[in-house]
Design a protein around this motif. Structure first.
Motif, PDB file in Angstrom:
ATOM      1  N   ALA A 456       0.832  -1.215   0.000  1.00  0.00           N
ATOM      2  CA  ALA A 456       0.000   0.000   0.000  1.00  0.00           C
ATOM      3  C   ALA A 456       0.861   1.257   0.000  1.00  0.00           C
ATOM      4  CB  ALA A 456      -0.941  -0.019   1.202  1.00  0.00           C
ATOM      5  N   ALA A 457       1.970   1.236   0.745  1.00  0.00           N
ATOM      6  CA  ALA A 457       2.859   2.401   0.774  1.00  0.00           C
ATOM      7  C   ALA A 457       3.479   2.645  -0.594  1.00  0.00           C
ATOM      8  CB  ALA A 457       3.952   2.202   1.827  1.00  0.00           C
ATOM      9  N   GLY A 458       3.685   1.577  -1.356  1.00  0.00           N
ATOM     10  CA  GLY A 458       4.261   1.725  -2.687  1.00  0.00           C
ATOM     11  C   GLY A 458       3.326   2.375  -3.685  1.00  0.00           C
ATOM     12  N   GLN A 459       2.038   2.481  -3.358  1.00  0.00           N
ATOM     13  CA  GLN A 459       1.080   3.134  -4.251  1.00  0.00           C
ATOM     14  C   GLN A 459       1.078   4.649  -4.105  1.00  0.00           C
ATOM     15  OE1 GLN A 459      -2.645   1.189  -3.214  1.00  0.00           O
ATOM     16  NE2 GLN A 459      -2.460  -0.152  -4.982  1.00  0.00           N
ATOM     17  N   ILE A 460       1.754   5.161  -3.096  1.00  0.00           N
ATOM     18  CA  ILE A 460       1.759   6.605  -2.838  1.00  0.00           C
ATOM     19  C   ILE A 460       2.854   7.265  -3.676  1.00  0.00           C
ATOM     20  CG2 ILE A 460       2.026   8.389  -1.079  1.00  0.00           C
ATOM     21  CD1 ILE A 460       1.175   6.297   0.983  1.00  0.00           C
ATOM     22  N   PRO A 461       2.517   8.275  -4.464  1.00  0.00           N
ATOM     23  CA  PRO A 461       3.554   8.976  -5.237  1.00  0.00           C
ATOM     24  C   PRO A 461       4.479   9.755  -4.315  1.00  0.00           C
ATOM     25  CG  PRO A 461       1.357   9.413  -6.108  1.00  0.00           C
ATOM     26  CD  PRO A 461       1.174   8.776  -4.767  1.00  0.00           C
ATOM     27  N   PRO A 462       5.758   9.868  -4.657  1.00  0.00           N
ATOM     28  CA  PRO A 462       6.663  10.674  -3.839  1.00  0.00           C
ATOM     29  C   PRO A 462       6.281  12.142  -3.896  1.00  0.00           C
ATOM     30  CG  PRO A 462       7.727   9.995  -5.874  1.00  0.00           C
ATOM     31  CD  PRO A 462       6.415   9.260  -5.818  1.00  0.00           C
ATOM     32  N   ALA A 463       6.501  12.839  -2.790  1.00  0.00           N
ATOM     33  CA  ALA A 463       6.151  14.264  -2.728  1.00  0.00           C
ATOM     34  C   ALA A 463       7.075  15.092  -3.605  1.00  0.00           C
ATOM     35  CB  ALA A 463       6.214  14.755  -1.283  1.00  0.00           C
ATOM     36  N   SER A 464       8.266  14.632  -3.825  1.00  0.00           N
ATOM     37  CA  SER A 464       9.237  15.372  -4.625  1.00  0.00           C
ATOM     38  C   SER A 464       9.659  14.545  -5.821  1.00  0.00           C
ATOM     39  CB  SER A 464      10.470  15.724  -3.782  1.00  0.00           C
ATOM     40  OG  SER A 464      11.495  16.248  -4.602  1.00  0.00           O
ATOM     41  N   GLY A 465       9.793  15.215  -6.956  1.00  0.00           N
ATOM     42  CA  GLY A 465      10.240  14.515  -8.149  1.00  0.00           C
ATOM     43  C   GLY A 465      11.664  14.007  -8.038  1.00  0.00           C
TER      44      GLY A 465
END
Length: 727
Positions: A456-465
């Motif tokens: 589930a954590a892997g589905q979250i996009p990173p906040a920074s590119g």
């Protein structure tokens, strides 16, 4: 319409059976919408229910010789149960994992490969679950991996990832250690204190997670497994030692780890009446002797090549029990509770537990058996094995791992915790160096939960590119090591394709925003109204910055007033004098010319005298049309006879002048009653009264006509591209 829930299925293929686990969590794109700052700093919230689990026996490993039967005879009932829980329209988007543990590890490699291949093929052929990668979704996991997943699950449920300031254990540490014991193996996982972490950096795993706000979280964890040190494998080793000890002296081997008078086969089957001369075990109920005979199984005499070592010569960094507080699951829970545990126990108390074990194991089997309901074979089996399991657990826990033999209250006095954390720990018992658990906040502590948290954590996009590191774990090195185990999930930029005119983000909207945009939306929602007001005000001032636009609006208002009074021209005659009433006010506001100079006034005209010529309309151009006042941008415009039903805002755009229906184009321009349309919608100016009163020959000579170059209609909107002038 969007769906806010995501689902995941994982099959725990253990040595004694396979258990189905189903988890559900809110789609990160939806969860972030109304998340509080505290929730944004947390991992996705996973949920499960008791009815979402199901266990069947025996284990997958029993199909090593008949791999084709593992699907229809073993897996299908679990699949059917999962399909009865997960909504049909979400099945294709639901990942399914089967991860085998100690039972499969004991099989030859060829059988392991054949079984995992057949399982993956069966799931792909007979289900619609998401299974894109067989090697990732169906595998025999290492004991270290199982331990790490358990460590994630434990800290997830205890809040070790979310609120470190609330349960500080001292020395800059706030996570909990994890102990697991099954039938075939035992695992340990913990984050050493800073000194040990630096000293044994090469022995640690680097774990990367991502919280709901897209921020990365990294942890350095030591994890190892002891294959063959689960209770069932340990019991087999113990019986072999008994055989070696009494091989030449008796057909009945005295077993101090069985209740007094209980007779069993070497495999553990109860012998009701002696009918065979085969070697058997006879219980003596001597628990102290049981502890002594199980201690050698720890392998403490094995050489340690990399100090320090705990069990079987395997290296483990030194454990600081002021920092590392452990929870134990599976057999740690079942063996300390069940037969021996009190339901109200808040923590593991060594002295209390050992007394209960001694009292139970000193009883005769007939006495124990009389208290078990007839037909409850499972309860009889538990009672039969309880003494050995208790002795083995005590040896592993205190002699092997080194957990201090202290009671609950003594543990609290030594623990270095804050006052608020101490109170919370007292309620749950987690301030003690060790606590056996089954559930935390109603959720079973299982390594499968840790695996799904990682997914589930892997589905979250990173906040920074710039955050290029994926979610998962691997060797403790910079970057992404070759042995990195990916979470198994992927993320996409949040996309918004909603039709809301206000740009609101609902549970059913799709998204077209990146993570930072959505976070800003969630955090600044209260200021949206203020900025909207400022935007509308600026738009209003920009629109009326040009004098000719004010004139158009004034002309329309003036026409409406004249029609409402039923006396055409009355308003203009009155306006030319005192400029009283609404017309006078509008004149002052919109016309802004008190000296009576040249003014463009929109006259009532014959819009249906014009029609569309050849044109190539584009969405881009139409987006610039005004929808409220019938005014189009400055530029070439065509008006159709159908325009009267659509409003002047639907004027067609083309390179050319309005094309009249009749052939008397010049005549229609000269007529004082004709419609006046310039290149932005009004192409002809009304001539002044002075010019209309001139003789025809002077009028034709151009006397009294103002220059086209000086005409206000030549002004262009700064938002429009330059027009192609006609030659």
């Amino acid at each position: 319409m969007g769906q806010k829930w995501r689902w995941g299925v994982i099959l725990d293929a253990g040595s004694s059976g396979t258990r189905l686990h189903i988890y559900r969590w809110k789609d990160p794109r939806k969860a972030i919408k109304n998340a509080t700052p505290e929730e944004l700093r947390s991992l996705p919230k996973l949920m499960t229910e008791k009815k979402w689990t199901k266990k069947i026996r025996p284990g997958v490993s029993t199909f090593g010789e008949r791999v084709k039967d593992v699907g229809p005879e073993h897996l299908q009932s679990l699949i059917d149960h999962a399909l009865s829980i997960i909504p049909e329209d979400k099945v294709h988007d639901t990942p399914i994992f089967l991860m085998a543990t100690a039972g499969m590890r004991l099989l030859p490699q060829a059988q392991q490969t054949a079984l995992t291949s057949e399982i993956c093929s069966y799931l792909q052929r007979n289900t619609r679950f998401s299974l894109p990668d067989c090697d990732l979704h169906v595998q025999v996991i290492k004991g270290e991996t199982e331990g790490l997943y358990g460590w994630i699950a434990s800290n997830y449920l205890l809040g070790g990832f979310d609120h470190p300031d609330e349960h500080q254990h001292g020395k800059g540490h706030h996570t909990y250690g994890f102990l697991d014991m099954g039938g075939a193996s035992a695992q340990i996982a913990f984050a050493p204190n800073a000194t040990e972490a630096e000293k044994h950096a090469n022995d640690l795993k680097l774990l990367r997670l991502r919280t709901l706000d897209g921020q990365p979280s990294e942890y350095k964890v030591f994890t190892t497994t002891w294959l063959g040190f689960g209770v069932n494998q340990a019991r087999e080793s113990y019986v072999r030692n008994l055989e070696d000890r009494y091989a030449d002296t008796a057909a009945e081997l005295p077993d101090p780890c069985l209740p007094k008078g209980l007779r069993t086969t070497l495999e553990g089957n109860i012998i009701e009446k002696r009918k065979t001369r085969a070697t058997s075990l006879i219980g003596t109920g001597q628990f102290e002797e049981c502890l002594q005979l199980t201690y050698p199984l720890l392998g403490k005499d094995k050489p340690c090549e990399d100090n320090p070592c705990l069990i079987n010569g395997q290296h483990v960094p030194a454990i600081d029990f002021d920092v590392n507080h452990f929870i134990g699951v599976s057999e740690y829970w079942h063996t300390t509770h069940g037969v021996f545990g009190g339901k109200g126990d808040q923590a593991y108390d060594f002295a209390t537990y050992q007394k209960r074990v001694k009292d139970f194991c000193g009883r005769s089997w007939d006495d124990i058996d009389s208290g078990i309901d007839p037909g409850h074979d499972f309860d009889r089996k538990l009672a039969q094995e309880a003494c050995f399991k208790a002795a083995w657990l005590l040896n592993v826990l205190h002699e092997g791992i080194g957990v201090p033999r202290i009671g609950f209250h003594e543990g609290l006095s030594k623990a270095n915790v804050s006052k608020s954390a101490l109170e919370a720990a007292k309620n749950k018992g987690f301030a003690d160096p060790f606590k056996p658990v089954d559930k935390i906040d109603g959720i079973e502590v299982s390594w499968t939960l840790g695996k799904m948290v990682l997914y589930a954590a892997g589905q979250i996009p990173p906040a920074s590119g710039n955050d290029k590191y994926p979610v998962g774990f691997g060797s403790n090195v910079e970057g992404t090591p070759p042995d990195f185990q990916f979470a198994g999930s992927s993320w996409e930029p949040f996309r918004y394709h909603g039709n809301s005119t206000h740009g609101s983000i609902d549970d059913d909207d799709d998204w077209d925003l990146d993570a930072e945009d959505i976070l800003d939306h969630a955090k600044t929602h209260s200021t949206t109204g203020f900025f909207a007001f400022v935007f509308i005000l600026l738009l209003f001032l920009w629109f009326f910055r040009k004098r000719e636009r004010r004139m158009r609006v004034y002309g329309r208002i003036n026409s409406i007033i004249r029609r409402s009074r039923g006396r055409p021209g009355a308003a203009s005659r009155k306006g030319s004098g005192s400029r009283g009433g609404f017309a006078g006010f509008a004149s002052k506001l919109l016309r802004g010319n008190p000296h009576g100079g040249y003014e463009r006034v929109m006259e009532e005209g014959d819009a249906d005298r014009f029609e569309l010529g050849s044109t190539h309309e584009t969405d881009e151009l139409n987006d610039y049309s005004d929808s409220s006042d019938g005014i189009t941008p400055a530029g070439s415009g065509l008006l159709s006879s159908k325009s009267s039903t659509m409003g002047l805002s639907r004027l067609g755009l083309s390179s050319g002048l309005a094309t009249p229906v009749t052939d008397h184009f010049h005549h229609s321009i000269a007529s004082p009653t004709s419609s006046a349309l310039d290149r932005g919608g009004l192409v002809v100016r009304t001539d002044s009264k002075e010019r209309l009163m001139l003789p025809p020959h002077l009028a034709l000579a151009g006397v009294g006509r103002r220059s086209r170059a000086a005409s206000p209609t030549r002004l262009k909107s700064p938002l429009m591209s330059p027009l192609h002038q006609e030659t």
